[in-house]
Design a protein around this motif. Structure first.
Motif, PDB file in Angstrom:
ATOM      1  N   TRP A  74       0.788  -1.231   0.000  1.00  0.00           N
ATOM      2  CA  TRP A  74       0.000   0.000   0.000  1.00  0.00           C
ATOM      3  C   TRP A  74       0.830   1.296   0.000  1.00  0.00           C
ATOM      4  O   TRP A  74       0.562   2.188  -0.826  1.00  0.00           O
ATOM      5  N   GLY A  76       3.683   2.188  -1.158  1.00  0.00           N
ATOM      6  CA  GLY A  76       4.233   2.486  -2.491  1.00  0.00           C
ATOM      7  C   GLY A  76       3.139   2.854  -3.475  1.00  0.00           C
ATOM      8  O   GLY A  76       3.305   3.754  -4.311  1.00  0.00           O
ATOM      9  N   VAL A  77       2.002   2.158  -3.363  1.00  0.00           N
ATOM     10  CA  VAL A  77       0.875   2.443  -4.259  1.00  0.00           C
ATOM     11  C   VAL A  77       0.332   3.840  -3.941  1.00  0.00           C
ATOM     12  O   VAL A  77       0.098   4.652  -4.848  1.00  0.00           O
ATOM     13  N   ARG A  78       0.163   4.097  -2.654  1.00  0.00           N
ATOM     14  CA  ARG A  78      -0.383   5.392  -2.204  1.00  0.00           C
ATOM     15  C   ARG A  78       0.455   6.547  -2.742  1.00  0.00           C
ATOM     16  O   ARG A  78      -0.074   7.557  -3.215  1.00  0.00           O
ATOM     17  N   ARG A  80       2.195   6.647  -5.366  1.00  0.00           N
ATOM     18  CA  ARG A  80       2.179   6.800  -6.828  1.00  0.00           C
ATOM     19  C   ARG A  80       0.791   7.019  -7.431  1.00  0.00           C
ATOM     20  O   ARG A  80       0.671   7.200  -8.642  1.00  0.00           O
ATOM     21  N   ILE A  81      -0.256   6.977  -6.584  1.00  0.00           N
ATOM     22  CA  ILE A  81      -1.600   7.232  -7.124  1.00  0.00           C
ATOM     23  C   ILE A  81      -1.626   8.649  -7.699  1.00  0.00           C
ATOM     24  O   ILE A  81      -1.164   9.586  -7.079  1.00  0.00           O
TER      25      ILE A  81
ATOM     26  N   GLU B   9     -10.160   6.563  -1.703  1.00  0.00           N
ATOM     27  CA  GLU B   9      -8.836   6.030  -1.383  1.00  0.00           C
ATOM     28  C   GLU B   9      -8.884   4.996  -0.262  1.00  0.00           C
ATOM     29  O   GLU B   9      -8.139   4.004  -0.284  1.00  0.00           O
ATOM     30  N   VAL B  16      -6.382  -3.198  -1.642  1.00  0.00           N
ATOM     31  CA  VAL B  16      -4.960  -3.549  -1.785  1.00  0.00           C
ATOM     32  C   VAL B  16      -4.553  -4.492  -0.660  1.00  0.00           C
ATOM     33  O   VAL B  16      -3.911  -5.529  -0.897  1.00  0.00           O
ATOM     34  N   GLU B  20      -3.138  -8.094  -1.633  1.00  0.00           N
ATOM     35  CA  GLU B  20      -1.694  -7.994  -1.903  1.00  0.00           C
ATOM     36  C   GLU B  20      -0.973  -9.350  -1.793  1.00  0.00           C
ATOM     37  O   GLU B  20      -0.079  -9.639  -2.578  1.00  0.00           O
ATOM     38  N   GLN B  42       2.898  -3.695  -7.026  1.00  0.00           N
ATOM     39  CA  GLN B  42       2.569  -2.265  -6.964  1.00  0.00           C
ATOM     40  C   GLN B  42       1.979  -1.797  -8.302  1.00  0.00           C
ATOM     41  O   GLN B  42       0.966  -1.106  -8.340  1.00  0.00           O
ATOM     42  N   LEU B  46      -1.776  -0.220  -9.144  1.00  0.00           N
ATOM     43  CA  LEU B  46      -1.903   1.097  -9.798  1.00  0.00           C
ATOM     44  C   LEU B  46      -2.756   0.977 -11.055  1.00  0.00           C
ATOM     45  O   LEU B  46      -3.570   1.843 -11.366  1.00  0.00           O
ATOM     46  N   PHE B  49      -6.366   0.652 -10.030  1.00  0.00           N
ATOM     47  CA  PHE B  49      -6.923   1.961  -9.674  1.00  0.00           C
ATOM     48  C   PHE B  49      -7.232   2.771 -10.941  1.00  0.00           C
ATOM     49  O   PHE B  49      -8.303   3.375 -11.059  1.00  0.00           O
TER      50      PHE B  49
END
Lengths: 155, 176
Positions: A74, A76-78, A80-81, B9, B16, B20, B42, B46, B49
């Protein structure tokens, strides 16, 4: 499955179900069909053997229990969102153009290499002709005149 | 997913965290590298999303998720093969030495490595089908949806994969 119930005569009296064993073990058959396959495998030596082999293979595969992620995904994803996608993935046309350019370059290099080889072979051939003419004391003019005398075209 | 598609979010974070481990597990078996799997996990989320608005709730979410992860894994494998070809060098996360036979790896604590070696030697699509079906617990129909193919094609991939695995893991089977 119980080995003691296996009956060799089943191999002759009933069609085998080996093609359905994996689907049965994978839970892909309807309950009544699964019951038929199980019942057959309990009595037929060949199918029982096939069943056991698949079961053993599955057991070995299950010994690979998998690995945990190295770190939570999460954060890393957060981070890059909302970022534009990385690199060329954002520009699919650029990927295509780059691939075409790379293919062209490779083709060019290939053709260049072939041309160079042919060129050096041609050069080498002319060099050999020159050596032969020199050795035989003949000039290119002599050859030209000899060609005309034989009805050849002077190009 | 609906809330994620609306840009929630918090909902996406839950998604996630829920997925994961399966996604990482799938990618790690596909790519034979934990670092690559972490990076691609990751990337997968992305992509989820970014494409959440296109998801249709009539299909199974995990098929859709593993389709994204599978496409990323396979394009990474293809890219790595091209890079390896251009550089004429072996992959860092290549399967172990091809000279090493799975049936030589007889120690009990080596069993997992033997399975990984055998899996890594499968063609990409066969490996993908096996990992999705055996390790992620997808039905044949879900695997077919995740791989954009048909159920009979999945059955065929699994059958061929199992025949190869059986051969590769012959030594392990004797140990049983």
């Amino acid at each position: 499955m119980n080995e003691s119930t296996v009956d060799d005569s089943m191999e002759l009296s009933e069609g085998h179900v080996t093609d359905k064993i994996r689907a049965c073990l994978d839970g892909e058959l309807a309950p009544d069909e699964a019951a038929r396959v199980r019942a057959h495998c309990a009595r037929c030596r060949a199918c029982h053997r096939a069943w056991t082999e698949i079961e053993n293979l599955y057991r070995i595969l299950e010994s690979d229990t998998g690995a945990e992620p190295l770190r939570p995904v999460w954060p890393g994803v957060r981070e890059r969102i909302g970022e534009p996608r990385r690199g060329l993935a954002r520009f699919p046309f650029a990927v295509g153009a780059s691939a075409a350019a790379a293919a062209g370059l490779l083709l060019g290099l290939l053709l260049g290499s072939v041309g160079e080889t042919l060129g050096s072979r041609a050069e080498s051939s002319w060099s050999e002709v020159g050596t032969l003419l020199t050795d035989s004391g003949t000039s290119l003019d002599d050859l030209y005149l000899s060609g005309l005398a034989n009805g050849g075209e002077s190009q | 997913m609906e809330r994620t598609a609306r840009g929630d979010e918090g909902a996406f974070r839950l998604l996630v965290e829920r997925w994961e481990r399966p996604v990482f597990g799938f990618l790690e078996r596909m790519l034979s590298s934990r670092e690559e799997a972490q990076d691609m996990s990751q990337e997968t989320f992305l992509r989820v999303f970014a494409e959440a608005g296109r998801y249709r709730p009539d299909g199974r979410f995990r098929s859709w998720l593993f389709r994204i992860a599978g496409n990323l894994a396979r394009s990474r494998l293809r890219r790595d093969r091209v890079v390896r070809w251009i550089r004429l060098e072996p992959l860092l996360h290549d399967p172990p030495d091809p000279g090493a036979r799975a049936d030589d790896l007889l120690e009990r604590d080596e069993k997992r490595r033997a399975v990984r070696t055998a899996l890594a030697r499968l063609p990409d699509r066969q490996r993908q089908a096996v990992v999705l079906q055996r390790y992620q617990g997808l039905s044949y129909r879900e695997v077919a949806a995740a791989m954009d193919t048909t159920v009979p094609a999945v059955e065929s991939l699994l059958q061929r994969a199992m025949a190869l695995l059986k051969k590769e893991l012959a030594g392990e089977r004797k140990e049983q």
